[in-house]
Design a protein around this motif. Structure first.
Motif, PDB file in Angstrom:
ATOM      1  N   THR A 143     -15.362  98.469  70.395  1.00 46.78           N
ATOM      2  CA  THR A 143     -15.041  97.046  70.348  1.00 46.78           C
ATOM      3  C   THR A 143     -15.184  96.382  71.714  1.00 46.78           C
ATOM      4  O   THR A 143     -14.998  97.024  72.750  1.00 46.78           O
ATOM      5  CB  THR A 143     -13.600  96.817  69.824  1.00 46.78           C
ATOM      6  N   GLN A 144     -15.528  95.103  71.668  1.00 45.70           N
ATOM      7  CA  GLN A 144     -15.564  94.324  72.912  1.00 45.70           C
ATOM      8  C   GLN A 144     -14.469  93.274  72.886  1.00 45.70           C
ATOM      9  O   GLN A 144     -14.383  92.432  73.760  1.00 45.70           O
ATOM     10  CB  GLN A 144     -16.904  93.618  73.049  1.00 45.70           C
ATOM     11  N   GLU A 145     -13.671  93.267  71.806  1.00 39.52           N
ATOM     12  CA  GLU A 145     -12.585  92.289  71.746  1.00 39.52           C
ATOM     13  C   GLU A 145     -11.297  92.940  71.263  1.00 39.52           C
ATOM     14  O   GLU A 145     -11.316  94.062  70.750  1.00 39.52           O
ATOM     15  CB  GLU A 145     -12.982  91.125  70.844  1.00 39.52           C
ATOM     16  N   LEU A 146     -10.218  92.188  71.445  1.00 35.62           N
ATOM     17  CA  LEU A 146      -8.912  92.712  71.038  1.00 35.62           C
ATOM     18  C   LEU A 146      -8.844  92.790  69.526  1.00 35.62           C
ATOM     19  O   LEU A 146      -9.121  91.799  68.844  1.00 35.62           O
ATOM     20  CB  LEU A 146      -7.819  91.755  71.524  1.00 35.62           C
ATOM     21  N   ILE A 147      -8.515  93.938  68.996  1.00 36.47           N
ATOM     22  CA  ILE A 147      -8.308  94.061  67.557  1.00 36.47           C
ATOM     23  C   ILE A 147      -7.014  94.833  67.330  1.00 36.47           C
ATOM     24  O   ILE A 147      -6.539  95.529  68.232  1.00 36.47           O
ATOM     25  CB  ILE A 147      -9.471  94.809  66.859  1.00 36.47           C
ATOM     26  N   GLU A 188      -6.106  95.881  75.739  1.00 42.08           N
ATOM     27  CA  GLU A 188      -6.240  94.665  76.560  1.00 42.08           C
ATOM     28  C   GLU A 188      -6.557  95.054  78.012  1.00 42.08           C
ATOM     29  O   GLU A 188      -7.465  94.523  78.642  1.00 42.08           O
ATOM     30  CB  GLU A 188      -4.932  93.884  76.484  1.00 42.08           C
ATOM     31  N   LEU A 191     -10.212  96.477  78.319  1.00 42.33           N
ATOM     32  CA  LEU A 191     -11.252  95.440  78.222  1.00 42.33           C
ATOM     33  C   LEU A 191     -11.345  94.650  79.528  1.00 42.33           C
ATOM     34  O   LEU A 191     -12.436  94.370  80.024  1.00 42.33           O
ATOM     35  CB  LEU A 191     -10.965  94.497  77.052  1.00 42.33           C
ATOM     36  N   LYS A 192     -10.187  94.337  80.101  1.00 45.29           N
ATOM     37  CA  LYS A 192     -10.166  93.559  81.357  1.00 45.29           C
ATOM     38  C   LYS A 192     -10.660  94.393  82.525  1.00 45.29           C
ATOM     39  O   LYS A 192     -11.385  93.930  83.399  1.00 45.29           O
ATOM     40  CB  LYS A 192      -8.734  93.107  81.653  1.00 45.29           C
TER      41      LYS A 192
END
Ligand SMILES: Nc1ncnc2c1ncn2[C@@H]1O[C@H](COP(=O)(O)OP(=O)(O)O)[C@@H](O)[C@H]1O
Ligand SMILES: [Mg+2]
Length: 347
Positions: A143-147, A188, A191-192
């Motif tokens: 994933t490239q986003e929060l799920i 989170e 990803l950051k």
């Protein structure tokens, strides 16, 4: 007596990085049994071993500069480049392009082709190729986003890792998620911190095996090496975290011990070697590599990754296995150089 060769031992450490490593190692001296070599010395040991086999060998640090690399190859005219490149401008993904340049310059070089280096660097690609060919890898999503945890469709415990790093970068004790409420915060953070896709993968409890594969035209599996976590205290996960791999001051470093040959039932040993050979062939390995896997208490094997051009230093998995197969350090390096010659025709 085989022909003696002119070998350029190629690596890439920017000067800052060398200085930093050196400073760190000096500081850590009291925690080590013996002082670790500085990066240059590590490569010099390889050159020295090659010289002991009758070759001419010189080390060369690219220092992120392609122009001087090309000049060096034109003036030194190596018969073979010993490719120990792992990173370019601090980006592991760029490693494969340097092998590409060697191909364009028509210089034989050791280890994997650019395509193999690139494919294996991409953990998701490896998992898809292996998974589609009947080799088990841990269930995962990327994933490239929060799920949410629920949306992953995966079961705890999980491990979160950056998609395009290696050498345990981004793998810490906190990477292993055993409680639901820790998941989103860690995702989170990852990803950051890494600005790249994050792999969320089911955590495979069990033993960790390193299976070295070696040879051309036929690949063989060497005696299996294991990372023994039996001394790891309960508050630390049984994983090769960044600390376990690199930080001599950290408890995990001393409690994850490489053992070879691993004490395994015959049928598991056979299955692990076969799995490594199949995985290596699927990824296009045809000289030397290390396939890392986990073995569950039920005897199931899950491949974690295929490492082309694995670490060749004494004490790392590949050499441990090579020694157990009666190759000295110099014998193994010499054979790797000899294997490189086929590329004159196959690049
Ligand atoms: N799915 C997993 N289950 C259990 N341990 C894992 C899993 N994925 C990674 N690990 C642990 O993390 C370490 C590093 O992960 P790996 O995928 O090999 O990345 P790297 O390329 O950084 O070596 C492994 O050696 C293993 O100890
Ligand atoms: Mg690994």
């Amino acid at each position: 007596m085989e022909k003696s060769l002119k070998i350029l031992v190629l690596y890439n450490e920017t000067l800052d990085q060398v200085a930093e490593e050196h400073a760190k190692r000096q500081e850590n001296l009291p925690f080590m049994d013996k002082s670790l070599p500085t990066p240059d010395e590590e490569f010099e040991e390889i050159a020295l071993a090659l010289r002991s086999k009758g070759h001419t060998a010189q080390i060369y640090n690219i220092e992120d500069n392609l122009e001087t690399l090309i000049q060096k190859i034109e003036t030194f005219k190596p018969d073979v480049v010993f490719n120990l490149m792992e990173i370019f401008r601090f980006i592991p993904k760029l490693e494969s392009n340097v092998a590409g340049i060697l191909s364009l310059l028509k210089v034989p070089y050791t280890g994997a082709t650019p395509q193999v280096l690139r494919n294996c660097q991409d953990k998701v690609m490896v998992k898809r190729i292996l998974g589609n060919n009947g080799i088990k890898t841990a269930s995962f999503i990327v994933t490239q986003e929060l799920i949410s945890l629920k949306d992953t469709g995966l079961k705890l415990p999980l491990i979160l890792k950056p998609a395009y790093e290696d050498s345990s970068v981004g793998i810490e004790n906190a990477s292993v998620i055993r409680e639901e409420d820790k998941f989103i915060l860690r995702l989170e953070y990852m990803l950051k911190r890494f600005l790249q896709p994050i792999i969320i993968e089911e955590f495979i409890e069990g033993r960790e095996l390193n299976v070295a594969i070696f040879g051309y035209p036929k690949l063989h599996a060497l005696p299996i090496s294991e990372i023994d976590f039996s001394a790891m205290p309960p508050h630390l996960e049984n994983i090769v975290s960044y600390e376990a791999k690199w930080d001599e001051e950290h408890e995990a470093y001393h409690k994850s011990v490489g053992v070879c040959p691993a004490d395994l039932p015959k049928n598991i040993e056979k299955k692990a070697k076969q799995t490594a050979l199949n995985a290596g062939r699927l990824m296009g390995i045809n000289d030397y590599a290390r396939v890392d896997m986990r073995l569950t208490p039920q005897g199931e094997l899950y491949v974690l990754e295929v490492n082309p051009n694995p670490d060749l230093t004494e004490g790392a998995g590949f050499m441990r296995s090579a020694h157990a197969a009666d190759y000295s350090f110099a014998d193994a390096l010499d054979l790797i150089v000899r294997l490189a010659f086929r590329k004159k025709f196959h690049q």
